[in-house]
Design a protein around this motif. Structure first.
Motif, mmCIF file in Angstrom:
data_model
loop_
_atom_site.group_PDB
_atom_site.id
_atom_site.type_symbol
_atom_site.label_atom_id
_atom_site.label_comp_id
_atom_site.label_asym_id
_atom_site.label_seq_id
_atom_site.Cartn_x
_atom_site.Cartn_y
_atom_site.Cartn_z
ATOM 1 N N MET A 1 0.706 -1.334 -0.128
ATOM 2 C CA MET A 1 -0.117 0.398 -0.344
ATOM 3 C C MET A 1 0.853 1.485 0.412
ATOM 4 S SD MET A 1 -2.614 0.849 2.362
ATOM 5 C CE MET A 1 -3.230 -0.357 3.131
ATOM 6 N N GLU A 213 -5.408 -4.927 -0.190
ATOM 7 C CA GLU A 213 -5.869 -6.654 -0.212
ATOM 8 C C GLU A 213 -7.525 -5.768 0.474
ATOM 9 O OE1 GLU A 213 -4.527 -9.362 3.124
ATOM 10 O OE2 GLU A 213 -6.865 -9.854 3.553
ATOM 11 N N ARG A 217 -10.894 -5.785 -2.363
ATOM 12 C CA ARG A 217 -11.938 -5.912 -1.438
ATOM 13 C C ARG A 217 -13.425 -5.454 -1.822
ATOM 14 N NH1 ARG A 217 -11.314 -11.508 0.260
ATOM 15 N NH2 ARG A 217 -9.162 -11.461 1.396
ATOM 16 N N THR B 224 -12.667 -10.020 6.365
ATOM 17 C CA THR B 224 -11.905 -11.571 6.067
ATOM 18 C C THR B 224 -10.818 -10.288 6.010
ATOM 19 O OG1 THR B 224 -12.918 -10.499 3.927
ATOM 20 C CG2 THR B 224 -13.190 -12.285 4.660
ATOM 21 N N THR B 225 -10.474 -9.100 5.942
ATOM 22 C CA THR B 225 -8.830 -8.150 5.994
ATOM 23 C C THR B 225 -8.457 -8.269 7.115
ATOM 24 O OG1 THR B 225 -9.891 -6.246 4.419
ATOM 25 C CG2 THR B 225 -7.940 -6.222 5.592
ATOM 26 N N HIS B 228 -7.889 -11.796 8.376
ATOM 27 C CA HIS B 228 -6.199 -12.496 7.965
ATOM 28 C C HIS B 228 -4.765 -11.660 8.249
ATOM 29 C CE1 HIS B 228 -3.469 -11.707 3.981
ATOM 30 N NE2 HIS B 228 -3.117 -13.236 5.249
ATOM 31 N N ASN B 229 -4.693 -10.297 8.417
ATOM 32 C CA ASN B 229 -4.134 -9.780 8.530
ATOM 33 C C ASN B 229 -3.564 -9.856 10.239
ATOM 34 O OD1 ASN B 229 -2.594 -8.241 5.897
ATOM 35 N ND2 ASN B 229 -4.797 -8.159 5.866
ATOM 36 N N ALA B 241 2.716 -4.140 5.265
ATOM 37 C CA ALA B 241 1.652 -4.723 4.971
ATOM 38 C C ALA B 241 -0.150 -4.566 5.196
ATOM 39 C CB ALA B 241 2.063 -5.365 3.648
ATOM 40 N N GLU B 245 -2.825 -2.522 6.243
ATOM 41 C CA GLU B 245 -4.256 -3.358 6.305
ATOM 42 C C GLU B 245 -5.730 -2.785 7.237
ATOM 43 O OE1 GLU B 245 -5.598 -3.685 3.533
ATOM 44 O OE2 GLU B 245 -4.054 -4.249 1.996
#
Lengths: 393, 393
Positions: A1, A213, A217, B224-225, B228-229, B241, B245
């Protein structure tokens, strides 16, 4: 990012009958004399014109009118509006319509405070200053996203030039969005609008910036929502819920929230501006022709395949072919073309009545005669553009 | 989709080293005398304190300091800050920290212009006016989302009351977000923050409002982000990154974009405020205990199953069991509990050192002694709350 700055302070007033609140809201925002800008007869036929007039009168707000905005809005009307603003002492612009009307107001907004000709601002020769007449709108066509964006696109009809400018101060102060006002949009215009919304999402989606990400999305959320609801409204034009979803998508696709922290492309918009500069073609129809062809062209470029395949899987529910991701990418393109066809939009330039006679000139204009490339996700040379145009023919 | 108004004008300045721009940005926004508000020694240890001081000095901005903000921030410090603002003629508040520091500034912000005791505003006895000292922040903890939200939560430590108030004018003017500043957060605080972010998304997600496709999908994107992160940063705390997020998710989960056009719930936040009013428990830990238990309770309520199942399928990739959607819903809860456990957060009140002695009092407080229900997605009675608390024990 990547690092970024993002600010969008537009107030969204969304829902049934919200247009009736326009007078009171303008007053709350400090308006004392309004210019009411619109296109042609459609808002008179629908009754919206009368409602706006009544709302302004009820709020005790004096106003003048500027009708006559056309698609691919013209700088001549912008100039006329600037003169009117100065003459009448207008301190608020009210756009009632779609992107063309709002963009006309945005250009006037800065032009009023610029001493020279407004084309200097539009063409980028002169940077917009920090004074402007504030703009508000009642949106009747979800497409351009101008109701929250910080830019506008204006055409010079004498030179066939379509270009735009922007400023952080250009975002409308408030936007009134009543999905019911879009019930009467003909299917073709509805489809063109949805294609424009999808294009705004895709111009940002196709990027080589890594680790994006969340914005990926959200962009996929916008695309899947438009795809689903376009099919619904083509069947049932007065489906409130589906019209509402498309309207919200139109705004979020273009307020640049999904562009945060990533390189954006905008090749297809550049190409479409060229084409609609020469031919009378709807913006969304031009994008419907160029985007799938552009994707198909990129199937030949190794570095573009992974993202095209992700798009196919996540937006179009294609199966991932791990041995041959290009095939997955092509499946996504096929499904996009399927939607375009179902929506009654053209897939080729010839279907849209556009010939090959300007191909060389378009390729020249986009690459400064071949000395530059164009596009970020893939940098098109002059020859690449000619190849692509042949694919679109 | 319901009608709604939405406006969030906070400027987000996101990326590496953005904290160095705080002085110049404050000046651009019109600050002439700043109150620099923070918590304890952590920003001194990390070097952030020195950078902020230097940035303010380089911009030629005089400032005073108010340290000492604690988690579950206290009205006593808010009162002290208000007095300081008046005495020193402060015209901009700079919060450097997480939600507690920002919320302290937000409460001060309106308190300065209120003649009575600020608790009148916080408790809702008196509505906030339209004057306030503007607030900006440098965010060091992605969790509360206070960097763009229009509300704040403050505790009265003498009465064990934790409550909040809001105003459209309460959103910070700008927020500086550098994910690098969150590298040093301990795993437990990182996990609590992510749980809070997820809770903000879920308080809006669990709704009976029909036709909320777009906001559903964006909320799923946020969830979901984060999921995951969070796993990534627990393994590798300095993964830029992944930290980025989570930071972006924290803001978008709570600026109310995803709450547009839908009924929201907020039962779990109400319950957690009760629990952390009585016990010294981190907000995110309280939510980690209550949310899965709340979902499990709702598995017994027919009308709640479809959305719980959708959540399981779309957020947790559970398989849809069409014959028994409750089983799908339970699979989602199981996977949520799996993440909570992996993240080292408690799953029961006893794990968090909280006994049963206040259960009756909590159920009374939430239902006004049993005369009201609490929650929108499901309306909890006093007895329901006691049952739920036993499930959480």
């Amino acid at each position: 990012m990547n690092g970024f700055e993002f600010q969008c302070g537009t107030k969204m007033i969304f829902g049934k009958e919200t247009e009736l609140r326009v007078g009171e809201e303008l007053k709350k925002q400090g308006a004392t004399r309004v210019l009411f800008v619109y296109g042609g007869s459609s808002i008179k036929k629908s009754g919206l014109y009368g409602k706006v007039v009544k709302a302004l009168q009820d709020a005790g707000l004096p106003f003048d009118e500027l009708p006559g905005v056309v698609p691919n809005p013209r700088v001549s009307l912008v100039r006329k509006g600037i003169a009117l603003c100065r003459e009448k002492g207008i301190d608020f612009l009210l756009a009632v319509g779609g992107g063309s009307v709002i963009d006309t107001c945005k250009a006037m907004s800065f032009g009023v405070y610029y001493d020279g000709d407004v084309w200097d601002l539009i063409s980028g020769k002169v940077k917009p200053g920090d004074r402007r007449v504030p703009v508000a709108d009642i949106l009747t066509l979800p497409a351009a996203g101008s109701e929250e964006s910080d830019s506008c696109v204006i055409s010079d009809e004498t030179t066939h030039t379509k270009t735009g400018f922007g400023s952080p101060l250009m975002r409308p102060v408030f936007s009134i969005m009543n999905p019911e006002l879009t019930y009467t949009l003909p299917p073709y215009q509805t489809a063109c609008g949805s294609m424009d919304i999808m294009a705004h999402a895709m111009e940002r989606y196709f990027s080589h910036t890594q680790n994006v990400e969340m914005t990926d999305r959200v962009t996929e959320a916008i695309l899947t929502t438009v795809i689903h609801n376009l099919s619904v409204v083509l069947e049932k034009p007065d489906d409130y819920a589906a019209r509402a979803e498309i309207m919200l998508c139109g705004t979020w696709a273009q307020n640049d929230m999904t562009g945060c922290g990533r390189a954006q492309d905008w090749f297809n918009h550049g190409l479409e501006h060229q084409i609609s500069g020469f031919y009378d073609i709807a913006h969304g129809a031009g994008l419907a022709i160029s985007f799938p062809a552009w994707m198909e062209f990129l199937c030949g470029k190794e570095e573009c395949i992974p993202r095209l395949a992700q798009y196919a899987v996540r937006v179009w529910n294609a199966e991932m072919n791990f041995d041959n991701p290009e095939e997955t990418a092509r499946e996504g393109i096929k499904r996009l073309r399927g939607l375009i066809k179902e929506a009654g939009l053209p897939l080729t330039l010839s279907e849209a009545g556009v010939g090959k006679e300007k191909f060389e000139e378009i390729a020249d204009n986009m690459t400064n005669g071949g000395s530059h490339t164009c596009g970020a996700f893939y940098a098109f040379t002059r020859d690449d553009i000619l190849t692509l145009l042949e694919m679109m023919a």
